[in-house]
Design a protein around this motif. Structure first.
Motif, mmCIF file in Angstrom:
data_model
loop_
_atom_site.group_PDB
_atom_site.id
_atom_site.type_symbol
_atom_site.label_atom_id
_atom_site.label_comp_id
_atom_site.label_asym_id
_atom_site.label_seq_id
_atom_site.Cartn_x
_atom_site.Cartn_y
_atom_site.Cartn_z
ATOM 1 N N ALA A 88 10.599 17.687 3.393
ATOM 2 C CA ALA A 88 9.954 18.899 3.689
ATOM 3 C C ALA A 88 8.573 18.670 3.084
ATOM 4 N N CYS A 89 8.387 17.327 2.484
ATOM 5 C CA CYS A 89 7.087 17.212 1.977
ATOM 6 C C CYS A 89 6.007 16.036 2.812
ATOM 7 N N ASP A 90 4.707 16.571 2.582
ATOM 8 C CA ASP A 90 3.697 15.687 3.458
ATOM 9 C C ASP A 90 2.991 15.058 2.222
ATOM 10 N N CYS A 91 3.463 14.614 1.088
ATOM 11 C CA CYS A 91 2.536 14.004 0.147
ATOM 12 C C CYS A 91 2.429 12.540 0.604
ATOM 13 N N TYR A 92 1.374 11.709 -0.064
ATOM 14 C CA TYR A 92 1.153 10.279 0.366
ATOM 15 C C TYR A 92 2.367 9.517 0.413
ATOM 16 N N THR A 93 3.166 9.703 -0.510
ATOM 17 C CA THR A 93 4.395 8.914 -0.908
ATOM 18 C C THR A 93 5.586 9.463 0.418
ATOM 19 N N CYS A 94 5.769 10.666 0.391
ATOM 20 C CA CYS A 94 6.642 10.911 1.683
ATOM 21 C C CYS A 94 6.226 10.546 3.138
ATOM 22 N N ARG A 95 4.884 10.590 3.121
ATOM 23 C CA ARG A 95 4.522 10.085 4.404
ATOM 24 C C ARG A 95 4.311 8.600 4.799
ATOM 25 N N PHE B 123 3.107 10.825 -8.055
ATOM 26 C CA PHE B 123 2.329 11.423 -6.949
ATOM 27 C C PHE B 123 3.145 12.623 -6.347
ATOM 28 N N HIS B 124 4.594 12.044 -5.775
ATOM 29 C CA HIS B 124 5.206 12.977 -5.014
ATOM 30 C C HIS B 124 5.573 14.602 -6.013
ATOM 31 N N ASN B 125 6.066 14.067 -7.242
ATOM 32 C CA ASN B 125 6.458 15.263 -8.134
ATOM 33 C C ASN B 125 5.517 16.138 -8.357
HETATM 34 ZN ZN LIG Z 1 6.386 13.876 -1.228
#
Ligand SMILES: [Zn+2]
Length: 374
Positions: free
Chosen positions: A302-309, A333-335
């Motif tokens: 459910a996350c759209d951060c740089y790491t998760c993308r 970055f994600h946290n």
């Molecule tokens: Zn993330």
């Protein structure tokens, strides 16, 4: 310049929406402040912090005072210039660090004498000096020196520390020279709700720019933490921000906002990232677990951060077990993104009068491992 506007509130200890206005930027509240203890939010550049939505960061006067020294930071242009962050900065006074880190300390009404945890050198700080040092750093929000009793502590000790903290707040206020920087006193009072109420009322009379709640999350049960917060917030002025110091799992942020807290800081998102733990919408993920070795999915669906993308759990696990520096950066970055995004979602929920429903969904998602979006 420092102003706080309360744009929405449904009661003395209920979720609020507001804005902190400083010369270096406007911060919507409730807000989370990433922690940059030594003048850096570990592993990230200020540009990266900005890009993920950080509006204000926290640094620590005690640590900068010991190394490299406040004078050195001042000579290098002040803390903003020194660390290349042009947004607002809040510095903690160091009261908590003196009481938790210094191998030796002696407190009197005058101030606190302590030995550095770095090299054993002897130092003396008093409320006046702590204000002057924060002014020399050039920060936007300053915190008064306080005495943080241990936990558990005898009642007379807690009362003495609270009385001293109150007197030190008066002295800090009188010592202030730069009206541009805001000054917050710390409400202490251990786990005595009546004492916390009294402290809050007395500090309220002194009319500060905002109020910090200190001496919590020091080993007590969570119910006790929230009982103390609930005892304090109704006694504080509605039109001033409340900052809950150092309390900050994602669950804590939600519980704190529910009781009318406006500002938070905590080392957990950054520190836990470096220990391989990610906060996600489905709860905590320990990335070194073998179960993630071949996992192609993102850290958090459910996350759209740089790491998760861009990266799979399998790759992040590989980086982490290989002790690659990128692992610490990507997890940090994600946290932090997760924390800042949680604040955005809470502000949206308060604005839409659906905070109670948001809170139920937040806890439900954790029970479901993030699979049910609610
Ligand atoms: Zn993330």
């Amino acid at each position: 310049m420092f102003e706080f506007s309360l744009n929405k509130s449904s009661g003395p200890a209920a979720p609020r929406l507001g804005e902190i206005v400083t010369a270096r930027g406007v911060v919507p509240t409730p807000a989370f402040m990433p922690v940059g203890t030594y003048g850096t939010v570990k592993t990230l550049t200020p540009e990266e912090l900005r890009a993920m939505g950080a509006g204000i960061i926290l640094s620590n006067m005690y640590h900068l005072y010991l190394r490299p020294g406040v004078e050195a930071v001042a000579q290098l242009g002040g803390l903003h210039r020194f660390m290349h962050w042009d947004g607002p900065i809040l510095t903690d006074s160091g009261g908590f660090q003196v009481f938790s880190l210094a191998p030796f300390r002696k407190v009197s009404d005058a101030g606190v004498t302590f030995r550095s945890h770095l090299d054993g050198s002897s130092h003396f700080l008093d409320p006046e000096k702590v204000v002057a040092l924060q002014e020399a750093l050039g920060v936007d929000l300053m915190i008064c020196l306080d005495e943080c009793p241990g936990y558990p502590a005898p009642e007379d000790e807690v009362r003495r520390a609270a009385a001293r903290t109150l007197e030190w707040a008066r002295r800090s206020r009188a010592a202030r020279k730069n009206p541009e920087a805001a000054l917050f006193p710390v409400v202490q009072g251990g786990m005595l709700p009546e004492l916390r109420r009294e402290q809050a009322q007395a500090l309220r009379e002194l009319n500060f720019d905002g109020y910090a709640l200190g001496g919590l999350s020091v080993g007590e049960d969570k119910e006790l933490t929230w009982e103390m917060v609930a005892a304090t917030t109704p006694e504080l002025p509605q039109d001033k921000p409340r900052y809950l110091m150092g309390v900050g799992t994602p669950e804590d942020l939600v519980a704190g906002v529910a009781l009318g807290v406006d500002m938070f800081d905590c080392v957990l998102p950054t520190r836990n990232a470096r220990n391989g733990m990610a906060f996600t919408n489905g709860g905590r993920v320990v990335i070194k677990n073998a179960a993630y070795a071949l996992d192609p999915g993102p850290l958090d669906d459910a996350c759209d951060c740089y790491t998760c993308r861009n990266y799979s759990r399998g790759y992040l696990r590989h980086l982490y077990v290989s002790r690659e520096i990128l692992a610490f950066r990507l997890l940090t970055f994600h946290n932090l993104y997760y924390y800042l995004d949680l604040m955005v979602k809470m502000r949206q929920a308060i604005a839409a009068d659906r905070f109670a429903a948001f809170r139920r969904e937040f806890h439900q998602n954790r029970l479901n491992g993030g699979k049910a979006s609610g």
